[in-house]
Design a protein around this motif. Sequence first.
Motif, PDB file in Angstrom:
ATOM      1  N   UNK A   1      61.436 118.066  54.037  1.00  0.00           N
ATOM      2  CA  UNK A   1      61.283 117.810  52.782  1.00  0.00           C
ATOM      3  C   UNK A   1      59.945 116.915  52.700  1.00  0.00           C
ATOM      4  N   UNK A   2      59.956 115.789  53.423  1.00  0.00           N
ATOM      5  CA  UNK A   2      58.890 114.641  52.719  1.00  0.00           C
ATOM      6  C   UNK A   2      57.747 115.152  53.747  1.00  0.00           C
ATOM      7  N   UNK A   3      56.641 114.503  53.088  1.00  0.00           N
ATOM      8  CA  UNK A   3      55.276 115.020  53.665  1.00  0.00           C
ATOM      9  C   UNK A   3      54.300 113.545  53.293  1.00  0.00           C
ATOM     10  N   UNK A   4      53.410 113.393  54.482  1.00  0.00           N
ATOM     11  CA  UNK A   4      52.416 112.355  54.536  1.00  0.00           C
ATOM     12  C   UNK A   4      51.437 112.293  53.408  1.00  0.00           C
ATOM     13  N   UNK A   5      51.017 111.321  52.834  1.00  0.00           N
ATOM     14  CA  UNK A   5      49.916 111.261  51.933  1.00  0.00           C
ATOM     15  C   UNK A   5      50.514 111.157  50.491  1.00  0.00           C
ATOM     16  N   UNK A   6      49.417 111.226  49.623  1.00  0.00           N
ATOM     17  CA  UNK A   6      49.792 110.965  48.143  1.00  0.00           C
ATOM     18  C   UNK A   6      49.269 112.095  47.249  1.00  0.00           C
ATOM     19  N   UNK A   7      48.653 113.015  47.859  1.00  0.00           N
ATOM     20  CA  UNK A   7      47.978 114.249  47.082  1.00  0.00           C
ATOM     21  C   UNK A   7      49.038 115.441  46.861  1.00  0.00           C
ATOM     22  N   UNK A   8      49.576 115.601  45.925  1.00  0.00           N
ATOM     23  CA  UNK A   8      50.756 116.636  45.704  1.00  0.00           C
ATOM     24  C   UNK A   8      49.933 118.171  45.793  1.00  0.00           C
ATOM     25  N   UNK A   9      48.940 118.100  45.171  1.00  0.00           N
ATOM     26  CA  UNK A   9      48.104 119.574  45.475  1.00  0.00           C
ATOM     27  C   UNK A   9      47.838 119.829  46.630  1.00  0.00           C
TER      28      UNK A   9
END
Length: 347
Positions: A19-27
């Motif tokens: 589910x979770x992913x590093x960073x802050x850019x949703x695109x």
Amino acid sequence: MSAEQAEQLWRGGVATAVGSWPGTDPREAAATIVGELGELAHLVELPGRGTGSDMIGRTAALLVDMPFDVSTRAYRLTARPSAVARRARDFLRTDLDALEEAWEGTGSAGSGRTVKVQAVGPLTLAAQLELTSGHRVLTDSGAVRDLSASLAEGITRHAAEVASRLGAKVVVQLDEPSSSAVLEGSLPGTSVLDSVRAVPAPEALFVLDAVITGVPGPVLVHTCADRPALEFLRGSAAAAIGFDLATIRTADLDDIGELLEVGKQLALGVIPVQSPATPVTWRELAEPAVRLVDRLGVGRRTLADRVLITPACGLANTPLTWARRALSLATETARVFSEDPESLTFE
């Protein structure tokens, strides 16, 4: 949904992520997930954006008629909506917009492909969310029932929106990392004199199944607990159970075998969440899963028919380069399992 229909959606030999992913850019995150996980992409979570974007805040944003805010320790139910709740819902909408854009960009819109959405399960949510008094929701059985009903309704609405916007089939993952602590009674209270009771397994199962059976489609229950409650989860209505394979002890083998015996799929976390000190290949990561089914005596076709491949847990705290590599390794491992698991040999 029939067992046959559930198996079609949860067929083995497929890679996905927790589910979770590093960073802050949703695109950027959505494009990576949709591109790498062609058979079972998911709506990504980006906890790096702060309050409202972590797993508890994300799930609280799905609750129906249960406003929330933050306290000094955690998220807390409140009498009226808050800026934190609005922020969490804004994150959710932004992430869904990004997924829809990536989905259309790969020509998947209206294709009927399957996509996964995640939410924290009712046991973990009740353990981590506070009442207005500051006590865990878990300490009030009436509040737990209300929370479960609200969660099931919220997930149902959410899944319907995702299905409509993407033209996709939707499966639901419930994350239950605190389920073992709930059953063991190891959660701390508000003070040393305020303990949180262990919830009896039948009571906990009733709470969990109220959500599993209350949402559409098959459900995967995933736990990153060091000691996953496999015997407990076997009795649930979940179609699939996911866990970190590295946490499994010899004593757990019978429980895993029984999960398969009762018809559940397995989501095996075989890809480490942090980059190993030395480079690894898919073969090294696949070996524990192959040896598992060999020890169980269930036949290696189980890897092709009944097993999904995932990272051990969420990848939010992982360097982006390894997170991408982890998806690639998961996909390659799943492909080999789906094609010819019988031919695999290890020294």
